[in-house]
Design a protein around this motif. Structure first.
Motif, PDB file in Angstrom:
ATOM      1  N   ASN A   6      -3.585  -2.034  -4.763  1.00  0.00           N
ATOM      2  CA  ASN A   6      -3.139  -0.884  -4.099  1.00  0.00           C
ATOM      3  C   ASN A   6      -1.967  -0.030  -4.755  1.00  0.00           C
ATOM      4  O   ASN A   6      -0.865  -0.002  -4.527  1.00  0.00           O
ATOM      5  CB  ASN A   6      -2.517  -1.526  -2.805  1.00  0.00           C
ATOM      6  CG  ASN A   6      -3.758  -2.296  -2.095  1.00  0.00           C
ATOM      7  OD1 ASN A   6      -4.906  -1.860  -1.969  1.00  0.00           O
ATOM      8  ND2 ASN A   6      -3.247  -3.268  -1.136  1.00  0.00           N
ATOM      9  N   GLU A  55      -2.584   3.472  -5.487  1.00  0.00           N
ATOM     10  CA  GLU A  55      -3.099   4.793  -5.253  1.00  0.00           C
ATOM     11  C   GLU A  55      -1.790   5.832  -5.367  1.00  0.00           C
ATOM     12  O   GLU A  55      -2.112   6.772  -6.010  1.00  0.00           O
ATOM     13  CB  GLU A  55      -3.718   4.897  -4.127  1.00  0.00           C
ATOM     14  CG  GLU A  55      -3.033   4.719  -2.823  1.00  0.00           C
ATOM     15  CD  GLU A  55      -3.776   5.077  -1.553  1.00  0.00           C
ATOM     16  OE1 GLU A  55      -4.868   5.572  -1.721  1.00  0.00           O
ATOM     17  OE2 GLU A  55      -3.235   5.449  -0.394  1.00  0.00           O
ATOM     18  N   SER A 115      -8.146  -4.181  -3.976  1.00  0.00           N
ATOM     19  CA  SER A 115      -7.271  -3.233  -3.330  1.00  0.00           C
ATOM     20  C   SER A 115      -7.877  -2.690  -2.209  1.00  0.00           C
ATOM     21  O   SER A 115      -9.039  -2.519  -2.002  1.00  0.00           O
ATOM     22  CB  SER A 115      -7.234  -1.722  -4.268  1.00  0.00           C
ATOM     23  OG  SER A 115      -6.613  -2.209  -5.470  1.00  0.00           O
ATOM     24  N   THR A 116      -7.305  -2.433  -0.903  1.00  0.00           N
ATOM     25  CA  THR A 116      -7.754  -1.916   0.168  1.00  0.00           C
ATOM     26  C   THR A 116      -7.396  -0.321   0.370  1.00  0.00           C
ATOM     27  O   THR A 116      -7.613   0.131   1.550  1.00  0.00           O
ATOM     28  CB  THR A 116      -7.065  -2.649   1.474  1.00  0.00           C
ATOM     29  OG1 THR A 116      -5.522  -2.411   1.118  1.00  0.00           O
ATOM     30  CG2 THR A 116      -7.594  -4.185   1.411  1.00  0.00           C
ATOM     31  N   ASP A 117      -6.752   0.219  -0.635  1.00  0.00           N
ATOM     32  CA  ASP A 117      -6.388   1.893  -0.586  1.00  0.00           C
ATOM     33  C   ASP A 117      -7.529   2.269  -1.394  1.00  0.00           C
ATOM     34  O   ASP A 117      -8.699   1.970  -1.900  1.00  0.00           O
ATOM     35  CB  ASP A 117      -5.269   1.736  -1.064  1.00  0.00           C
ATOM     36  CG  ASP A 117      -4.619   1.704  -2.213  1.00  0.00           C
ATOM     37  OD1 ASP A 117      -5.581   0.966  -2.975  1.00  0.00           O
ATOM     38  OD2 ASP A 117      -3.640   1.761  -2.969  1.00  0.00           O
ATOM     39  N   ARG A 118      -7.051   3.560  -1.916  1.00  0.00           N
ATOM     40  CA  ARG A 118      -7.943   4.263  -2.701  1.00  0.00           C
ATOM     41  C   ARG A 118      -7.897   4.205  -4.201  1.00  0.00           C
ATOM     42  O   ARG A 118      -8.394   5.296  -4.967  1.00  0.00           O
ATOM     43  CB  ARG A 118      -7.925   5.819  -2.363  1.00  0.00           C
ATOM     44  CG  ARG A 118      -8.187   5.989  -0.751  1.00  0.00           C
ATOM     45  CD  ARG A 118      -7.836   7.683  -0.376  1.00  0.00           C
ATOM     46  NE  ARG A 118      -8.828   8.433  -1.409  1.00  0.00           N
ATOM     47  CZ  ARG A 118      -8.335   9.367  -2.074  1.00  0.00           C
ATOM     48  NH1 ARG A 118      -7.111   9.435  -2.450  1.00  0.00           N
ATOM     49  NH2 ARG A 118      -9.224  10.238  -2.935  1.00  0.00           N
ATOM     50  N   SER A 119      -7.350   3.053  -4.806  1.00  0.00           N
ATOM     51  CA  SER A 119      -6.984   3.086  -5.978  1.00  0.00           C
ATOM     52  C   SER A 119      -8.310   2.965  -6.994  1.00  0.00           C
ATOM     53  O   SER A 119      -8.075   3.908  -7.850  1.00  0.00           O
ATOM     54  CB  SER A 119      -6.337   1.655  -6.350  1.00  0.00           C
ATOM     55  OG  SER A 119      -5.022   1.644  -5.753  1.00  0.00           O
TER      56      SER A 119
END
Length: 233
Positions: free
Chosen positions: A11, A13, A36-40
């Motif tokens: 995580n 990003e 990661s749960t984001d846009r990394s």
């Protein structure tokens, strides 16, 4: 020559654009997405980095997955949170490239008051002092920016997959008689909140992992060939 730079990522990003945009010429980024749960992962791929997915959670698991994915003779490790300046990677690789050292770590120098909480500095200092006594390696920081030859690192047979991975690397390298040194690098306020040093609990978990690795390792000989502190270039 190309140098592979392994960036464990969870995580990040908010930081990856800055980090990848400042990678020096000849340094190829390998971003290891560790759940990661984001846009990394998407951002890293869009910015030209190789993205490796490591489903097993753990700092060491991500680092080792990047090492296995690397193809360059020389590899570096560094955090993906914008706390380290990628433009300073050549400081860390120089002594390995010219054959003076086998492993070089970046000794972090704070550039701002908020860049390194007291509890993280204290834990790091205690572990570094113990490491110096145990191995003779002239290190004052178990810094995440480091460089070594890929094949030699694989030959060390590193097994820790948590926060003990960086310490195990130094312990095994010292036992193998590697020439180990450190050189100063800037330590910047990271982007976002650290999963480790940002909280006392995270720091304690990291220290616990490293102590486990320290006590689980066999006593090392005092034959470690050390190079001490390198001059900054």
């Amino acid at each position: 020559m190309t140098v592979d730079v392994i960036l464990p990522c969870l995580n990040e990003e908010a930081a990856l654009g800055w980090v990848l945009g400042r990678m020096p010429d000849g340094y190829r980024a390998i971003v290891v997405d560790n759940g990661s749960t984001d846009r990394s992962a998407l951002i890293a791929r869009e910015l030209g980095a190789e993205v490796v997915h490591e489903p097993v959670r753990g700092f060491g698991a991500a680092c080792h997955a990047g090492l296995l994915a690397a193809t360059a003779d020389l590899v570096c490790f560094m955090d993906a949170d914008a706390s380290l300046e990628p433009g300073q990677l050549p400081r860390v690789t120089a002594a390995v490239l010219d054959g003076r050292c086998d492993l070089v770590l970046g000794r972090r120098i704070r550039t701002a008051a908020g860049s390194w909480p007291w509890h993280a500095r204290l834990g790091n200092a205690v572990l570094a002092a113990t490491l110096r006594r145990r191995t003779g390696a002239p290190l004052h920081d178990l810094g995440p920016m480091r460089a070594a030859r890929r094949a030699a690192l694989l030959d060390l047979g590193l097994t820790d997959r948590r926060f003990g991975y960086p310490l195990e690397m130094v312990l095994r390298a010292a036992a193998a008689g590697w020439r180990i040194a450190e050189t100063e690098v800037d330590y910047l306020p990271r982007a976002g909140v650290s999963k480790v040093t940002g909280t006392l609990r995270g720091t304690l978990h990291a220290v616990s992992d490293m102590r486990r690795v320290m006590t689980g390792s066999r006593p090392l000989s005092h034959g470690t060939r050390s190079r001490g502190r390198l001059r900054r270039s």
